[in-house]
Design an enzyme around this catalytic site. Structure first.
Site, PDB file in Angstrom:
ATOM      1  N   SER A  21      -2.167   5.654  -7.493  1.00 48.85           N
ATOM      2  CA  SER A  21      -2.101   6.506  -8.992  1.00 48.85           C
ATOM      3  C   SER A  21      -3.334   7.192  -9.203  1.00 48.85           C
ATOM      4  O   SER A  21      -3.869   7.397  -8.047  1.00 48.85           O
ATOM      5  CB  SER A  21      -1.886   4.937 -10.030  1.00 48.85           C
ATOM      6  OG  SER A  21      -1.791   5.590 -11.216  1.00 48.85           O
ATOM      7  N   ASN A  22      -3.655   7.187 -10.350  1.00 49.24           N
ATOM      8  CA  ASN A  22      -4.984   8.255 -10.764  1.00 49.24           C
ATOM      9  C   ASN A  22      -5.534   7.571 -11.739  1.00 49.24           C
ATOM     10  O   ASN A  22      -5.111   6.691 -12.461  1.00 49.24           O
ATOM     11  CB  ASN A  22      -4.653   9.542 -10.663  1.00 49.24           C
ATOM     12  CG  ASN A  22      -3.592   9.807 -12.050  1.00 49.24           C
ATOM     13  OD1 ASN A  22      -4.159   9.615 -13.010  1.00 49.24           O
ATOM     14  ND2 ASN A  22      -2.643  10.369 -11.491  1.00 49.24           N
ATOM     15  N   ALA A  23      -6.731   8.108 -12.247  1.00 46.68           N
ATOM     16  CA  ALA A  23      -7.689   7.461 -13.018  1.00 46.68           C
ATOM     17  C   ALA A  23      -7.486   8.195 -14.652  1.00 46.68           C
ATOM     18  O   ALA A  23      -8.220   7.965 -15.517  1.00 46.68           O
ATOM     19  CB  ALA A  23      -9.071   7.716 -13.024  1.00 46.68           C
ATOM     20  N   SER A  24      -6.410   8.841 -14.625  1.00 45.39           N
ATOM     21  CA  SER A  24      -5.985   9.133 -16.225  1.00 45.39           C
ATOM     22  C   SER A  24      -5.848   8.034 -17.322  1.00 45.39           C
ATOM     23  O   SER A  24      -5.371   7.073 -17.137  1.00 45.39           O
ATOM     24  CB  SER A  24      -4.512  10.003 -16.039  1.00 45.39           C
ATOM     25  OG  SER A  24      -4.171  10.071 -17.356  1.00 45.39           O
ATOM     26  N   ALA A  88      -0.717  13.191 -15.967  1.00 41.74           N
ATOM     27  CA  ALA A  88      -1.571  13.388 -14.525  1.00 41.74           C
ATOM     28  C   ALA A  88      -0.659  12.714 -13.652  1.00 41.74           C
ATOM     29  O   ALA A  88      -0.595  11.388 -13.076  1.00 41.74           O
ATOM     30  CB  ALA A  88      -2.701  12.560 -14.464  1.00 41.74           C
TER      31      ALA A  88
END
Ligand code: CTP
Length: 207
Positions: A21-24, A88
């Protein structure tokens, strides 16, 4: 006005317990939803997993993966006047999702990844009379890359911001039209940037 918003990150699973995943944080998208609701718009929010509560007054659809976000977006967009794609989205996913849990093999492993669906590009391609606002998060050649994205995804406008926006309470953005003209610069707390964006669209976007 009836607005569709995508927000937050998506998750792509390697097996039943692990994901990429990502840090959004989802803050920018959620601030947009709040600003639009405050302006009296109907808002449909499709959100990946975030730690903030869904804004009061919107129609909320929770998703995990990019494929789920795509399916919900394609289903819900036809009833809306426009979309703001603040999510994101993961660009890649594991080629196969393993059932259960992958065990250690005692050495390095290689993961084969494939591209996910481009939610915004699909909405842009099918927009007809609806308007489409994309986001571009750019580290290098920001304006050039943002414009390329705007054209490739058939957006009417694009919100250009930088990597410092991720996880932050504030943002600094350039709002660019399909002609390539910079329509506005907005900066400050994400709630204020969102209010500026919604106020601008309230005057300039078709319903
Ligand atoms: N987006 C999307 N679906 C994807 C990837 C991106 O809907 N699979 C949307 C984002 O919500 C954003 C815009 O497209 O509104 C641009 O996202 P960004 O990550 O900056 O661009 P990418 O197309 O993923 O290109 P790259 O990561 O190579 O810069």
């Amino acid at each position: 006005m009836r607005l569709l918003v995508t927000a937050g990150p998506t998750r792509e699973y390697l097996d039943d317990v692990r994901y990429l995943s990502n840090a959004s944080s989802g803050r920018m998208g959620y601030a947009i939803v709040q600003a639009a609701v405050a302006r009296g718009w109907e808002v449909v929010l499709i959100s990946g997993p975030v730690e903030i509560a869904p804004p009061v007054g919107c129609e909320f659809h929770s998703v995990m993966t990019t494929a789920q976000m795509r399916d919900e977006a394609v289903r819900l967009f036809p009833d809306c006047d426009g979309v703001i794609a603040a999510a994101a989205v993961c660009d890649y996913k594991p080629h196969t999702r393993i059932e259960g849990k992958i065990s250690k093999v005692g050495g390095p492993v290689t993961l084969e990844m494939i591209e996910t669906d481009d939610v915004l590009a699909e909405l842009g391609a099918s927009k007809d009379h609806r308007w489409v606002v994309g986001f571009a998060l750019e580290a290098q050649n920001p304006r050039e890359n943002a414009l390329q994205k705007l054209r490739k995804k058939n957006c009417d406008w694009i919100v250009l911001n930088g990597p410092q926006a991720i996880g932050s309470e504030s943002n600094s953005v350039e709002f660019i039209a399909a002609s390539g003209e910079t329509v506005a610069h907005w900066q400050g707390p994400k709630s204020m940037v969102a209010a500026d964006l919604i106020e601008w669209l309230d005057t300039h976007a078709a319903r």
